[in-house]
Design an enzyme around this catalytic site. Structure first.
Site, PDB file in Angstrom:
ATOM      1  N   TYR A 103       0.885  -1.074  -0.014  1.00 22.67           N
ATOM      2  CA  TYR A 103      -0.160   0.128   0.047  1.00 22.67           C
ATOM      3  C   TYR A 103       1.042   1.382   0.002  1.00 22.67           C
ATOM      4  O   TYR A 103       0.863   2.218   1.006  1.00 22.67           O
ATOM      5  CB  TYR A 103      -0.862  -0.048   1.142  1.00 22.67           C
ATOM      6  CG  TYR A 103      -2.229   0.669   0.836  1.00 22.67           C
ATOM      7  CD1 TYR A 103      -3.079   0.141  -0.121  1.00 22.67           C
ATOM      8  CD2 TYR A 103      -2.393   1.819   1.434  1.00 22.67           C
ATOM      9  CE1 TYR A 103      -4.366   0.834  -0.536  1.00 22.67           C
ATOM     10  CE2 TYR A 103      -3.848   2.509   0.980  1.00 22.67           C
ATOM     11  CZ  TYR A 103      -4.493   2.191  -0.047  1.00 22.67           C
ATOM     12  OH  TYR A 103      -5.664   2.772  -0.516  1.00 22.67           O
ATOM     13  N   HIS A 152       7.356   5.481   1.138  1.00 23.25           N
ATOM     14  CA  HIS A 152       8.137   4.255   0.821  1.00 23.25           C
ATOM     15  C   HIS A 152       8.931   4.668  -0.725  1.00 23.25           C
ATOM     16  O   HIS A 152      10.153   4.136  -0.735  1.00 23.25           O
ATOM     17  CB  HIS A 152       7.136   3.036   0.159  1.00 23.25           C
ATOM     18  CG  HIS A 152       6.287   2.763   1.364  1.00 23.25           C
ATOM     19  ND1 HIS A 152       4.755   3.215   1.476  1.00 23.25           N
ATOM     20  CD2 HIS A 152       6.407   1.896   2.526  1.00 23.25           C
ATOM     21  CE1 HIS A 152       4.229   2.372   2.411  1.00 23.25           C
ATOM     22  NE2 HIS A 152       5.445   1.827   3.173  1.00 23.25           N
ATOM     23  N   GLY A 162      12.392   4.344   7.254  1.00 22.00           N
ATOM     24  CA  GLY A 162      12.030   5.716   7.228  1.00 22.00           C
ATOM     25  C   GLY A 162      11.885   6.364   8.753  1.00 22.00           C
ATOM     26  O   GLY A 162      11.874   5.503   9.672  1.00 22.00           O
ATOM     27  N   VAL A 194       8.450  11.627   4.937  1.00 20.13           N
ATOM     28  CA  VAL A 194       7.798  12.430   3.733  1.00 20.13           C
ATOM     29  C   VAL A 194       6.241  12.762   4.285  1.00 20.13           C
ATOM     30  O   VAL A 194       5.748  12.101   4.953  1.00 20.13           O
ATOM     31  CB  VAL A 194       7.720  11.454   2.831  1.00 20.13           C
ATOM     32  CG1 VAL A 194       6.843  12.090   1.482  1.00 20.13           C
ATOM     33  CG2 VAL A 194       9.109  11.167   2.216  1.00 20.13           C
TER      34      VAL A 194
END
Ligand code: PAF
Length: 279
Positions: free
Chosen positions: A29, A34, A144, A173
């Site tokens: 997803y 990512h 991340g 992000v």
């Protein structure tokens, strides 16, 4: 792009892959967070491998494993467009063969924050990541900063198990309005989505206060809490200001690198976010 649906297929493709190999483990997803990891790997590595595996052992019994959002076709298109060379989509019974009883557990830093909120979660994460590392044998693996505690736990595990893998941290992000990207943001209603802005706004306000010289841990935590508590659809699980390395909660004046982090419950999802404060 080679898509391997079994471990044997993946190993055959991995055998001829030029080094260095960069690896991006995901639960699918995919969003821009990512893809930023894939882009970072693409810049630095000759081969980029990714995995999509919704790992059952990192979900608690009352969590969202069954309804975790999935869209394999779109994920594969995004990975290909971002320059991925190899994708591993292993079936659950290959990752956890019948009778599997082996677990990898990091103690200490896994027992606070997300570890306290989600008992067993990090054991599931470190177990699956070590299996994936064993299969992919990457030179570098990309994670991340949004999952700040996970990043620290994986670093610790990699160091403790003497794995020759560089763990690369990539910045969180955010949506243009500041909300950290997460696959779970789809669970929010429109009102919750609007109120969720208080999370990043609180972290930003505290971080700016820190940059202006505010060092009191209690006041910095309170600054984050205030804005979130003013939103009726939020329910704070924790707001923490902890030593960046040990994750021990800090009191008084913050004199070393710290992680300011939070978990906030909404009706259908708990969101997490964090910033690092460097004196
Ligand atoms: O961050 C995630 O998506 C997962 O925890 C990971 C690292 C892919 C392990 O399942």
């Amino acid at each position: 792009m080679i898509v391997a649906r079994t471990v044997a297929e993946f190993r055959a493709a991995r055998a001829g892959a030029p080094a260095p190999v960069g690896f991006v483990p995901t639960m699918g997803y995919l969003h821009q967070g990512h893809l930023a990891l894939v882009h970072a790997a693409r810049e630095e590595c000759a081969t980029v491998a990714a995995s999509i595996f919704v790992n059952p052992t990192q979900f608690g019994p009352n969590e969202d494993f069954e309804r975790y959002p999935r869209d394999e076709e779109r994920d594969l298109q995004l990975l290909e467009a971002a320059g991925t060379d190899l994708v591993l989509l292993p079936p659950v019974d290959e990752m956890y063969p019948p009778g599997d009883t082996t677990r990898v557990r990091v103690s200490g830093i896994t027992e606070v924050l997300e570890g306290a909120r989600r008992p067993g979660h990090f054991e599931g994460v470190t177990t699956v990541v070590s299996k994936l590392f064993a299969m992919v044998q990457p030179d570098r693996a990309y994670f991340g900063e949004k999952d700040g505690q996970q990043l620290r736990v994986i670093r610790r595990m990699t160091r403790d198990l003497l794995l020759p893998i560089e763990i690369v941290a990539c910045p969180t992000v955010r949506e243009p309005d500041g909300l950290a990207m997460s696959s779970r943001n789809v669970y929010l209603s429109a009102d919750e989505r609007a109120q969720a802005l208080s999370l990043s706004a609180g972290l930003r306000a505290a971080s700016e206060a820190f940059d202006r010289g505010e060092r009191d841990a209690g006041r910095l935590r309170a600054m984050v809490r205030e804005g979130i508590e003013a939103q009726p659809l939020t329910d704070i699980n924790y707001v923490s200001l902890a030593d960046s390395e040990t994750l021990e909660e800090l009191d008084g004046a913050v004199g070393r690198a710290a992680m300011l982090s939070l978990a906030v419950r909404f009706s259908g999802a708990t969101l997490i976010d964090n910033v690092t404060l460097e004196p």
